[in-house]
Enzyme design. Structure first.
Site, PDB file in Angstrom:
ATOM      1  CE1 TYR A  58      12.244  34.966  90.739  1.00 28.47           C
ATOM      2  CE2 TYR A  58      12.402  34.593  88.861  1.00 28.47           C
ATOM      3  CZ  TYR A  58      12.752  35.817  89.258  1.00 28.47           C
ATOM      4  OH  TYR A  58      13.764  36.783  89.159  1.00 28.47           O
ATOM      5  CB  ILE A 236      16.037  38.426  81.767  1.00 21.87           C
ATOM      6  CG1 ILE A 236      17.365  37.813  81.658  1.00 21.87           C
ATOM      7  CG2 ILE A 236      14.951  37.675  81.977  1.00 21.87           C
ATOM      8  CD1 ILE A 236      17.230  36.653  80.503  1.00 21.87           C
ATOM      9  NE  ARG A 244       2.742  44.732  77.234  1.00 23.55           N
ATOM     10  CZ  ARG A 244       1.874  44.870  77.592  1.00 23.55           C
ATOM     11  NH1 ARG A 244       1.867  43.903  78.337  1.00 23.55           N
ATOM     12  NH2 ARG A 244       0.360  45.775  78.261  1.00 23.55           N
ATOM     13  CG  ASN A 248       9.615  42.024  74.826  1.00 22.81           C
ATOM     14  OD1 ASN A 248       8.432  43.530  74.699  1.00 22.81           O
ATOM     15  ND2 ASN A 248       8.902  41.958  76.255  1.00 22.81           N
ATOM     16  NE  ARG A 274      11.465  44.843  89.881  1.00 19.37           N
ATOM     17  CZ  ARG A 274      10.568  44.317  89.315  1.00 19.37           C
ATOM     18  NH1 ARG A 274      10.304  44.290  90.646  1.00 19.37           N
ATOM     19  NH2 ARG A 274      10.314  44.235  88.853  1.00 19.37           N
TER      20      ARG A 274
END
Length: 283
Positions: A58, A236, A244, A248, A274
């Site tokens: 990431y 996750i 948001r 969540n 994905r």
């Protein structure tokens, strides 16, 4: 086993097969820039999240670490996950990569270290699993697990190492509910962790989802997160939007009925948004 992590926001924890525990809802930072990741993690921790999920690929581990260390929250109350990149797979290289992740995060240990992808190379991911076992033994990671492993991948590492992953993190949403793999995970005592719980947004305007949301006075996103949690998953949810992120969290004050769960379960069609773990080879 329970944990104080997430108590302020009413987030329950589930026990892992190694004696540790993990909050059932966390923030993911995949595809977020360093600046976005740092802001999102700071907002999430302030809102009450205690599970943060990043990865070497990431490119934002340092930002996550800055937000964690600046939060003022005791380290033992925050559950940090990161992941081994495909390029770093191997027995020795996986251990080096784990330590490099710690350095970028600015932490003394991670709570969970995962093999990000099996990446098609049977020998490599088995060697990597041995490296993760050593990383756990050395205190680099409290728990170790895998991502995107199917039943064959799991049996390969467990049969050869005699050591079972704590978690298998997989793409999971109503269009890909992974019932068979969840059953395999449970048979090994592995907790299923769901990523992509909103189906990259494709499910937010689905009539079945919006109908359930209206019945409970909740948003479609909250219904999708609640569905996955009621299946017994750790979830996750990725977001860079502070509103948001907070919204969540509001999934622990209602419960879906058996009929509503069945309706959402009935949406399964095997659709992936994905990569397919059986063919994906990196990064």
């Amino acid at each position: 086993m329970t944990s104080t992590r997430g108590e302020a926001a009413g987030i329950p924890s589930v026990s892992l097969n190694d004696g540790h525990s993990i909050p059932v809802l966390g923030l993911g930072v995949g595809e977020l820039s360093e600046a976005e990741a740092e802001r999102s993690v700071a907002a999430a921790l302030e809102a009450g999240y205690r599970l943060i999920d990043t990865a070497a690929v990431y490119g934002n581990e340092a930002a996550v670490g800055r937000a964690v260390n600046a939060s003022g929250i005791p380290r033992e109350e925050i559950y940090v996950t990161t992941k081994l990149a495909v390029a770093d797979q191997g027995f020795g290289t996986s251990q080096d990569a784990a330590r490099a992740s710690l350095e970028r995060l600015g932490l003394d240990y991670v709570d969970l270290y995962l093999i990000h992808w099996p990446a098609g190379d049977h020998g490599k991911y088995i060697d990597s699993w041995g490296g993760l076992m050593k990383a756990k033994q050395d205190g680099v990671a409290r728990s170790i697990g895998v991502c995107n492993f199917n039943a064959e991948h799991l049996s390969n590492i467990i049969d050869l190492s005699f050591f079972t992953p704590a978690i298998n993190q997989i793409e999971l949403h109503p269009l890909l509910n992974q019932a068979e793999l969840r059953e395999v995970n449970a048979g090994y005592g592995i907790v299923t962790e769901a990523y992509g719980p909103l189906g990259v947004g494709r499910l937010l305007d689905h009539a079945a989802v919006t109908g359930v949301a209206q019945a409970h006075g909740k948003t479609p996103a909250q219904v999708l997160l609640r569905w996955s949690i009621q299946l017994g998953n750790v979830v996750i949810a990725r977001s860079a939007n502070p509103d948001r992120i907070t919204s969540n969290l509001e999934v622990f004050d209602f419960e879906l009925t058996d009929d509503e769960m069945a309706t959402l379960n009935g949406l399964d069609e095997g659709t992936r948004f994905r990569p397919d773990p059986e063919t994906y080879t990196g990064p």
